[in-house]
Design an enzyme around this catalytic site. Sequence first.
Site, PDB file in Angstrom:
ATOM      1  N   HIS A 161     -61.297  19.192  -4.284  1.00  7.98           N
ATOM      2  CA  HIS A 161     -60.777  19.439  -5.642  1.00  7.98           C
ATOM      3  C   HIS A 161     -60.140  18.203  -6.255  1.00  7.98           C
ATOM      4  CE1 HIS A 161     -61.119  23.921  -5.673  1.00  7.98           C
ATOM      5  NE2 HIS A 161     -61.338  23.667  -4.393  1.00  7.98           N
ATOM      6  N   ASP A 370     -56.742  12.305 -11.851  1.00  5.87           N
ATOM      7  CA  ASP A 370     -56.798  13.748 -11.637  1.00  5.87           C
ATOM      8  C   ASP A 370     -58.237  14.132 -11.329  1.00  5.87           C
ATOM      9  OD1 ASP A 370     -55.915  16.381 -11.575  1.00  5.87           O
ATOM     10  OD2 ASP A 370     -54.765  16.181 -13.440  1.00  5.87           O
TER      11      ASP A 370
HETATM   12  O1  F6P Z   1     -56.027  20.867  -6.296  1.00  3.34           O
HETATM   13  C1  F6P Z   1     -55.126  20.176  -5.567  1.00  3.34           C
HETATM   14  C2  F6P Z   1     -54.103  21.024  -4.824  1.00  3.34           C
HETATM   15  O2  F6P Z   1     -53.480  20.276  -3.841  1.00  3.34           O
HETATM   16  C3  F6P Z   1     -54.668  22.278  -4.171  1.00  3.34           C
HETATM   17  O3  F6P Z   1     -55.289  22.043  -2.938  1.00  3.34           O
HETATM   18  C4  F6P Z   1     -53.425  23.093  -4.082  1.00  3.34           C
HETATM   19  O4  F6P Z   1     -53.653  24.436  -3.890  1.00  3.34           O
HETATM   20  C5  F6P Z   1     -52.723  22.792  -5.398  1.00  3.34           C
HETATM   21  O5  F6P Z   1     -53.087  21.473  -5.690  1.00  3.34           O
HETATM   22  C6  F6P Z   1     -51.220  22.970  -5.369  1.00  3.34           C
HETATM   23  O6  F6P Z   1     -50.622  22.154  -4.397  1.00  3.34           O
HETATM   24  P1  F6P Z   1     -49.742  22.735  -3.221  1.00  3.34           P
HETATM   25  O7  F6P Z   1     -50.560  23.761  -2.488  1.00  3.34           O
HETATM   26  O8  F6P Z   1     -49.396  21.559  -2.360  1.00  3.34           O
HETATM   27  O9  F6P Z   1     -48.560  23.366  -3.876  1.00  3.34           O
END
Ligand code: F6P
Length: 471
Positions: A161, A370
């Site tokens: 992602h 991003d």
């Molecule tokens: O898309 C990037 C990402 O790290 C996802 O894998 C994740 O679910 C989201 O952002 C939110 O981050 P975190 O799970 O570290 O709160």
Amino acid sequence: MHADLVVVANRLPVDRITMPDGTPGWRTSPGGLVTALEPVLRANDGVWIGWPGGTDQDLQPFEADGLRLVPMTMTAEEIEEFYEGFSNATLWPLYHDLVAKPEFHREWWDAYQRVNRRFAERCAEVASEGGTVWVQDYQLQLVPAMLRELRPDLRIGFYLHIPFPPAELFQQLPWRRQLLEGLLGADLVGFQLPGAAQNFIRLVRQRVGHKTHRDLVYLPDGRTVRATAYPISIDYAGFEELARSEAVTQRAKEIREALGNPEKIFLGCDRLDYTKGIYARLRAYGELLSEGELDVEQAVFVQVAVPSREQVEQYKILRDEIDRLVGRLNGDLGTIGRPAISYMHSSYPREEMAALYRAADVMVVTPYRDGMNLVAKEYVACRLDDDGALVLSEFAGAAEELRQAWLVNPYDLNGMKAALLEASRATPKEISRRMKAMRRTVSTNDVNAWASSFLHDLAEAGTAHDKTVRS
Ligand code: F6P
């Protein structure tokens, strides 16, 4: 719980929280991954494996709001070393152009391997014979190879992602070869943009030594792995319907009123993350106020910063910096009842976000780097009347599709100031021309199109090849 389709991500779509009365409850997890994958899982009747946050050890598989969920446990030490450490203080900055300096620690790498193995073992238990497992994101890059060893009958897809860095940056990683080999356990590896897929293919050739041709990698055991771009999107129809609802329409009006019915509302909504460029964007806006180009009587900047990774040092530093900047801008430039910045450090439900999108005249999305940025697409989906201006960083994946936005280089403060002014002063005709085109793009390339094309290609991928390859 067994399923033909298993989605595995570091996080579950819901987080375990403690309610104000002390009882446990659930809340939607932050981030674009959840927004995108939730409707896909719903449509395919799959199972989602992931961590619900916290250190609870006794959680059983359960259903929430029609989703079948399998919680993974994490110890406090694993949270520190695997999640905060290797995932978010090594890989995250490394994959985002070194916006912060990545840290390399061998014990973090050990924890990363251990947790990835546990996730792979759980997938192996849950997936039905000949089923499909779709592994998500940078926290789980070793899972595809570990899972293939346990369950060679499965079809395995991986989707990243976030950006995948150029070889020049990736090769700093002491464990670069192991990560590439982990990903090569998948039949299909998906990226946000074609450049990222090309970076991966080049690295596999250089660092692992496999033969490649275009988007294919030929493995010595006869398998092929495909690496291709699938730009992620949102549930466009769902967001549009939400934005159209009476409750959201009413709430958007209330928000404008609560802000004093200003002529222009600027809006930023991000996880509080140093890749998002929040500080520079607020500085640019502050300069426009102090130079008299904008006036607090007529304009306000609403910034929602969703709490994220709060124990990681860089995130603590960023929070302090932004707190100080907002305090200074409001102290220097605000008047009674008219702050320069209306700042919320909080996460909001989807309905409230839709109301904010509907209330905002100028949406400001200016990350330094991003993978995609789904907030930009959500804003577009919620602008039912083809109005609303989008200021968007060139370095967000979304900029490749949303060409009609006011595109900016977030490192160029003057360029950003000019774009903010231009977007806020553009004629309704100009704004509508741009928004119409962007709405067409996002409605066509929605999350269903994304998931179907990935799952379709995954079903076709992984056939044996007859190339002679070097081992
Ligand atoms: O898309 C990037 C990402 O790290 C996802 O894998 C994740 O679910 C989201 O952002 C939110 O981050 P975190 O799970 O570290 O709160």
